[in-house]
Design an enzyme around this catalytic site. Structure first.
Site, mmCIF file in Angstrom:
data_model
loop_
_atom_site.group_PDB
_atom_site.id
_atom_site.type_symbol
_atom_site.label_atom_id
_atom_site.label_comp_id
_atom_site.label_asym_id
_atom_site.label_seq_id
_atom_site.Cartn_x
_atom_site.Cartn_y
_atom_site.Cartn_z
ATOM 1 C CE1 TYR A 92 -7.861 0.478 0.981
ATOM 2 C CE2 TYR A 92 -10.151 1.031 1.449
ATOM 3 C CZ TYR A 92 -8.812 1.360 1.483
ATOM 4 O OH TYR A 92 -8.415 2.566 1.995
ATOM 5 C CG ASN A 128 1.203 5.546 -2.203
ATOM 6 O OD1 ASN A 128 2.318 5.539 -2.723
ATOM 7 N ND2 ASN A 128 0.253 6.371 -2.609
ATOM 8 C CB CYS A 150 -3.212 5.611 -1.825
ATOM 9 S SG CYS A 150 -2.477 7.043 -1.052
ATOM 10 C CG HIS A 151 -6.372 10.574 -3.656
ATOM 11 N ND1 HIS A 151 -5.071 10.584 -4.169
ATOM 12 C CD2 HIS A 151 -7.169 11.081 -4.627
ATOM 13 C CE1 HIS A 151 -5.113 11.090 -5.395
ATOM 14 N NE2 HIS A 151 -6.365 11.386 -5.688
ATOM 15 C CD GLU A 192 -8.336 12.606 -8.376
ATOM 16 O OE1 GLU A 192 -9.084 11.627 -8.549
ATOM 17 O OE2 GLU A 192 -7.161 12.479 -7.970
#
Length: 166
Positions: A104, A127, A135-136, A162
């Site tokens: 952040y 979001n 946003c993850h 991912e």
């Protein structure tokens, strides 16, 4: 901030390995993508269900299928409703590559707002387009997984996917 219902003009349900999503579109593009029960979910949308032929919602479904299949994602046109700051944050999220994470604070610095990490965190949490606006991929300064509107278990699953360890 609650999104105006009038922003959305059409919706479709999309099945994913992590649960169903409600996709919504505006006149300009994909305006929402929420898991059932997700924090900040707008609730039932007072707009028609897509008959399966809408190009934006079809592109969103194809993008999600590619994402969960480990293939390159081609985003549909995006049109999330929010403040200018929220839209700036959501645009920055799109720059975080799959398999990578940002903090952040680091994201706030990148936006030239180093003192706004909390406000940035609130914008990340609001979001309206889950997964496709990633946003993850935002984590705490120590790398710890922090809140995710769709639930921490989903955030962990998305990050594992991912990283090729799903």
């Amino acid at each position: 901030m609650t999104l105006p219902q009038c922003h959305h003009i059409l919706q479709r349900r999309i099945a994913t390995p992590l649960g169903p999503l409600t996709a919504a579109r505006s006149a300009a593009g994909l305006s929402g993508l929420w898991f059932d029960g997700q924090k900040h979910h707008p609730g039932p949308l007072a707009v028609p269900q897509d008959d399966g032929r809408d190009p934006v919602l079809s592109a969103a479904a194809a993008a999600l299928a590619a994402y969960f299949g480990g293939r390159p994602v081609e985003l549909p046109p995006l049109d999330p409703a929010g403040t200018a700051f929220q839209r700036q944050v959501w645009q920055a999220l799109l720059q975080i590559a799959p398999g990578r994470c940002a903090s952040y604070g680091g994201l706030a610095e990148r936006l030239g707002r180093a003192q706004a990490a909390r406000a940035l965190g609130a914008a990340v949490g609001r979001n309206p387009i889950s997964i496709l606006i990633p946003c993850h991929r935002v984590v705490g300064a120590s790398g710890a997984l922090t809140g995710y509107a769709g639930g921490l278990a989903r955030k962990q699953a998305l990050l594992r996917l991912e990283q090729g360890a799903a």
